[in-house]
Design a protein around this motif. Structure first.
Motif, PDB file in Angstrom:
ATOM      1  N   LYS A  49       0.814  -1.209   0.000  1.00  0.00           N
ATOM      2  CA  LYS A  49       0.000   0.000   0.000  1.00  0.00           C
ATOM      3  C   LYS A  49       0.855   1.270   0.000  1.00  0.00           C
ATOM      4  O   LYS A  49       0.547   2.233  -0.705  1.00  0.00           O
ATOM      5  N   ASP A  50       1.900   1.278   0.805  1.00  0.00           N
ATOM      6  CA  ASP A  50       2.756   2.472   0.884  1.00  0.00           C
ATOM      7  C   ASP A  50       3.414   2.760  -0.464  1.00  0.00           C
ATOM      8  O   ASP A  50       3.492   3.913  -0.900  1.00  0.00           O
ATOM      9  N   SER A  54       2.841   5.986  -2.914  1.00  0.00           N
ATOM     10  CA  SER A  54       3.984   6.780  -3.343  1.00  0.00           C
ATOM     11  C   SER A  54       4.005   6.938  -4.865  1.00  0.00           C
ATOM     12  O   SER A  54       4.219   8.039  -5.382  1.00  0.00           O
TER      13      SER A  54
END
Length: 300
Positions: free
Chosen positions: A272-273, A277
């Motif tokens: 998810k991160d 990004s």
């Protein structure tokens, strides 16, 4: 089918977009599921399937519907053929103000636009009233409208709101998890993006359709009527290329497609991160592209 079959043509184009997300020899879902997925009637689904079978995109036999080949540009109806009367007025209006030499402060007469667009006064006025909320035009007495212009300040304000909405939509997608419909819909676009990237020299002009589909998945996932309304303007402004510098269009579309694919790849592995990004990188690039590519009106 009615004389104005723009809805059918739009349904066919959207069906082609859906088939493009499937693998060769993959089976299409049932007619009932297609009616729900495409928001069209079962009669229209059958008409679309018949056409896809006729042109060799699928093989349809009873309940079995197999993908034979990927859709090509020539399979689609032209965008203008899929537009309703009000949408055609919108198209003609944007061509009129963005494709011409009109300057901020220009007086727009309803009677002139009725003749120019071939639309009724009521349809034109309904569109102008709706569009005036965004500040590009303003109503004056005696049926006059004033063009305020597509200025740099206007575009930056517009993009600021777009970024807020799209980030909110992406957070909602991530919160829904890997089994969420929007998450799965973006992942399903992997092959369509890879195909564009692999054939970018021939098909870079096809990317705006894919770009709109990618971002529409996000906005639709929020089911927010106000955001839906705003994205009508986003679609009009950001997908009109009449005033864009064409010199680096090939490279811009390739980079944007690669950025989309980076987001999709991160979603595929459940990071998810990393997905967030990459999505922020894409939005930052879109802002720069807008500032560097558009011919700006000058405030008066």
């Amino acid at each position: 089918m009615s004389r104005d079959n723009s809805k059918y043509k739009d349904s066919l184009n959207r069906s082609l977009d859906y088939v493009a997300t499937l693998a060769l020899q993959e089976t299409l879902p049932s007619e009932v599921e297609l009616t729900q997925r495409l928001s069209i009637s079962r009669t229209t689904v059958r008409a679309v399937l018949s056409h896809l079978d006729e042109i060799g995109v699928i093989q349809w036999s009873g309940r079995h519907k197999i993908v034979l080949r990927k859709p090509e540009t020539g399979d689609y109806f032209a965008k203008e053929e899929t537009l309703s009367t009000s949408e055609r007025v919108e198209t003609r209006f944007m061509e009129y103000i963005l494709g011409g030499d009109l300057k901020p402060g220009t007086i727009l007469h309803e009677s002139d636009m009725v003749r120019e667009f071939g639309a009724s006064t009521s349809v034109l006025r309904e569109f102008l009233i709706k569009f005036s909320r965004f500040g590009l035009i303003e109503k004056e007495p005696n049926r006059h409208w004033v063009l305020r212009g597509f200025t740099r300040d206007f575009a930056m304000e517009l993009f600021d709101v777009r970024e807020m909405f799209e980030l909110r939509a992406f957070w909602a997608l991530l919160a829904g998890g890997r089994e969420g419909a929007a998450w799965q819909a973006l992942v399903a676009m992997e092959q369509a993006h890879q195909d564009i990237i692999d054939t970018i020299d021939q098909n870079y002009l096809s990317f705006p359709r894919l770009d709109e589909q990618f971002h529409r998945i996000l906005s639709d996932n929020l089911s927010n009527r106000f955001i839906d309304d705003f994205f009508e303007l986003v679609s009009v402004i950001f997908h009109y290329h009449y005033r864009w510098n064409k010199q680096d269009e090939h490279e811009r579309n390739l980079v944007a497609a690669q950025q989309h694919l980076a987001v999709i790849d991160a979603l595929k592995i459940g990071d998810k991160d990393l997905a967030l990004s990459h999505f922020q990188t894409h939005l930052n690039a879109a802002r720069s592209t807008l500032l560097n590519s558009v011919s700006w009106d000058v405030e008066t």
